[in-house]
Design an enzyme around this catalytic site. Structure first.
Site, mmCIF file in Angstrom:
data_model
loop_
_atom_site.group_PDB
_atom_site.id
_atom_site.type_symbol
_atom_site.label_atom_id
_atom_site.label_comp_id
_atom_site.label_asym_id
_atom_site.label_seq_id
_atom_site.Cartn_x
_atom_site.Cartn_y
_atom_site.Cartn_z
ATOM 1 N N PHE A 81 3.179 6.363 1.968
ATOM 2 C CA PHE A 81 4.407 6.822 1.351
ATOM 3 C C PHE A 81 4.168 8.033 0.441
ATOM 4 O O PHE A 81 5.009 8.914 0.317
ATOM 5 C CB PHE A 81 5.041 5.705 0.527
ATOM 6 C CG PHE A 81 5.414 4.505 1.335
ATOM 7 C CD1 PHE A 81 6.129 4.647 2.512
ATOM 8 C CD2 PHE A 81 5.052 3.238 0.927
ATOM 9 C CE1 PHE A 81 6.481 3.544 3.269
ATOM 10 C CE2 PHE A 81 5.407 2.127 1.672
ATOM 11 C CZ PHE A 81 6.121 2.277 2.844
ATOM 12 N N ALA A 82 3.034 8.045 -0.229
ATOM 13 C CA ALA A 82 2.750 9.129 -1.162
ATOM 14 C C ALA A 82 2.488 10.425 -0.407
ATOM 15 O O ALA A 82 1.884 10.431 0.650
ATOM 16 C CB ALA A 82 1.524 8.770 -2.015
ATOM 17 N N PRO A 89 0.827 -1.214 0.000
ATOM 18 C CA PRO A 89 0.000 0.000 0.000
ATOM 19 C C PRO A 89 0.856 1.257 0.000
ATOM 20 O O PRO A 89 1.803 1.380 0.774
ATOM 21 C CB PRO A 89 -0.804 -0.127 1.299
ATOM 22 C CG PRO A 89 -0.883 -1.589 1.537
ATOM 23 C CD PRO A 89 0.432 -2.149 1.063
ATOM 24 N N CYS A 90 0.504 2.184 -0.868
ATOM 25 C CA CYS A 90 1.341 3.368 -1.061
ATOM 26 C C CYS A 90 0.852 4.590 -0.294
ATOM 27 O O CYS A 90 1.535 5.606 -0.263
ATOM 28 C CB CYS A 90 1.412 3.717 -2.543
ATOM 29 S SG CYS A 90 -0.177 4.212 -3.258
ATOM 30 N N GLN A 91 -0.324 4.519 0.343
ATOM 31 C CA GLN A 91 -0.915 5.723 0.926
ATOM 32 C C GLN A 91 0.003 6.413 1.926
ATOM 33 O O GLN A 91 0.073 7.639 1.979
ATOM 34 C CB GLN A 91 -2.253 5.394 1.598
ATOM 35 C CG GLN A 91 -3.345 5.015 0.615
ATOM 36 C CD GLN A 91 -3.391 3.527 0.380
ATOM 37 O OE1 GLN A 91 -2.394 2.832 0.494
ATOM 38 N NE2 GLN A 91 -4.570 3.027 0.031
#
Length: 497
Positions: A114-115, A110-112
């Site tokens: 990190f973004a 999941p990138c949330q």
């Protein structure tokens, strides 16, 4: 597990593959299967997957399930934090031990957290600057390392947003590469842009590749096959992401850049032109309300024939279509249809507001309200029916109209709530994208189906790895695996002689 035990497990896997066996893949956080489709197309067997979202897991099962029943253990959604690799192997009934079961381990973590957009949201909720570091999703990669230890794959593939390179001033891929190196892998990472690999979308993604030392290979990444000058916004985001990357790092690979002699990147007209025209949203919205995601419409007949990209999307092996295609749901936003029609290609929200203001002034003149006080009820109601309420200075990128000659900007999971970031280039259709059009821009073949309603499908598409980009990466991995096995066989033959 001792070092000698790890080596023995991996050598046994190489010996199995040397007999001609198909390499087996396990993907963690698979989503609906964009990365998996690339792996499958490159020759990997999709042995198992872990995905927590029920609708995405159902899409995965619908597209890759084969003989697995929809209600089988193989198809069920799972939480990677609660499901160990050994439990997964037991649940789906594999006859091998967990350490013997998989040759490739992949993850689109999941990138949330990190973004940057995810960080901002978390800060606003928690009221503190470092909230994103406390999001449990940000430590899922550590759970992934446990999967590595348990399964001892020959190949590891991790995909994420480039911002993972600058996670609170910390380069997470460097840490992951160091951890994998100590576990017996040769590692590397870089950024790849989907538009350079035939996807009609400018989408930057970070890839980490790790190869077991027993393979005697070093990570390689695919070379671009299309050219595009990246928009300035993407160049700026890349610079921020690379701020904490040490260019002398033995793990970091120079970002592949395309040569100008290559074919131009695929534009949105090439990608979408043969798909059905949709106008019911404006003329007869009840049709759209009744329409299901699975309902099909005929392709358009084009005078100049299909583009190469459209042909690929219709004829992807295992996902072929013939005369009809599904996925023709769009958002019903009648206030904004006239604005969409008059927006210029590449136009953003400030431009859309200018268009709306002009339409409003025309409506004022027609309605006889010229000279009416601006706080009058009739004036305010007319304005609200035409002009969007968002501040152009605060939401400069909220809207965007596709440029038919260029790739799309990045599709995101937020499309599950709002598709104004992708307005169709065809002014006559005056609408945002349909589900199938979004899937095309992400390079999902037309025969790939999505579970759930419209919003769920948009979310799954926006979260996915573009299959064409995944395929480019997977082909390199498969060739390295095959090359190693051929090389070892030749060396064995020479020694025997």
């Amino acid at each position: 597990m001792t070092r000698d035990t790890r080596q023995l497990i991996r050598r046994n896997k190489i010996a199995r593959l040397r007999t001609g066996a198909t390499p087996r893949a396990l993907e963690i956080c698979s989503g609906c299967g964009g990365l998996s489709l690339g792996l499958k197309s490159a020759g990997f067997e999709l042995t198992a997957h872990v995905e927590i979202d029920p609708e995405a897991a159902r899409s995965y099962a619908m597209n890759f399930g084969g003989d697995h029943a929809a209600e089988s253990e193989w198809a069920k959604p799972r939480d990677m934090e609660r499901c160990s690799a050994s439990k997964l192997v037991s649940d789906i009934g594999l006859k091998t031990s967990v350490a013997e079961s998989f040759d490739l381990l992949a993850a689109g973590l999941p990138c949330q957290a990190f973004a940057r957009i995810g960080r901002s949201k978390l800060r606003s909720v928690a009221g503190q600057e470092d909230a994103f570091q406390k999001d449990p999703r940000a430590v899922l990669y550590r759970r992934f390392l446990q999967y590595v230890e348990d399964t001892q794959p020959l190949i590891i593939l991790i995909e994420n947003v480039p911002d993972i390179l600058n996670f609170g001033g910390h380069n997470v891929p460097e840490e992951i590469c160091q951890a994998l190196e100590s576990a017996g892998y040769t590692t590397g990472y870089t950024i790849l842009n989907a538009a350079f690999f035939g996807v009609p979308q400018v989408r930057e993604r970070l890839f980490i590749v790790a190869l077991a030392n027993e393979l005697d290979e070093v990570p390689r990444f695919p070379a671009p096959i299309h050219f595009l000058d990246l928009p300035k916004g993407y160049e700026g985001s890349r610079r921020v992401a690379l701020k904490h990357v040490d260019k002398t790092s033995r793990y970091f690979h120079a970002i592949p850049t395309p040569h100008r002699s290559l074919k131009k990147a695929v534009g949105t007209r090439e990608a979408l032109e043969d798909l059905p025209r949709i106008k019911e949203h404006d003329a007869e919205p009840s049709v759209i309300r009744r329409r299901k995601l699975s309902d099909t419409l005929p392709y358009r007949d084009l005078k100049d024939g299909l583009s190469s990209y459209a042909s690929t999307m219709r004829a992807w092996p295992g996902f072929e279509t013939s005369d009809f295609v599904d996925g023709h749901l769009v958002r019903l936003t009648p206030r904004d249809f006239p604005i969409f029609a008059k927006m210029k290609h590449g136009g953003d929200y400030p431009h859309a507001r200018e268009v709306a203001e002009a339409l409003f002034e025309e409506a004022v003149a027609r309605s006889g309200l010229a000279g009416t006080r601006k706080d009058a009820k009739a004036y305010k109601e007319l304005r609200a029916s035409i002009v969007p309420p968002y501040d152009p200075e605060k939401f400069p990128n909220k809207w965007w109209k596709l440029d038919p000659s260029k790739p799309s900007r990045t599709l995101t999971a937020h499309m599950g709530k709002d598709t104004y970031s992708h307005i169709h280039y065809d002014s006559a259709q005056r609408r945002t994208l349909s589900v199938r059009e979004a899937a095309r821009l992400q390079s999902f073949p037309d025969g790939f189906v999505f579970a759930g309603a419209m919003n769920a499908a948009f979310r799954q598409i926006g979260n996915a790895v573009p299959p064409l980009l995944a395929f480019a990466v997977a082909k390199i991995l498969k060739s390295q695996l095959s090359g190693t096995l051929r090389g070892r066989r030749r060396a064995t033959d020479r020694r025997a002689a």
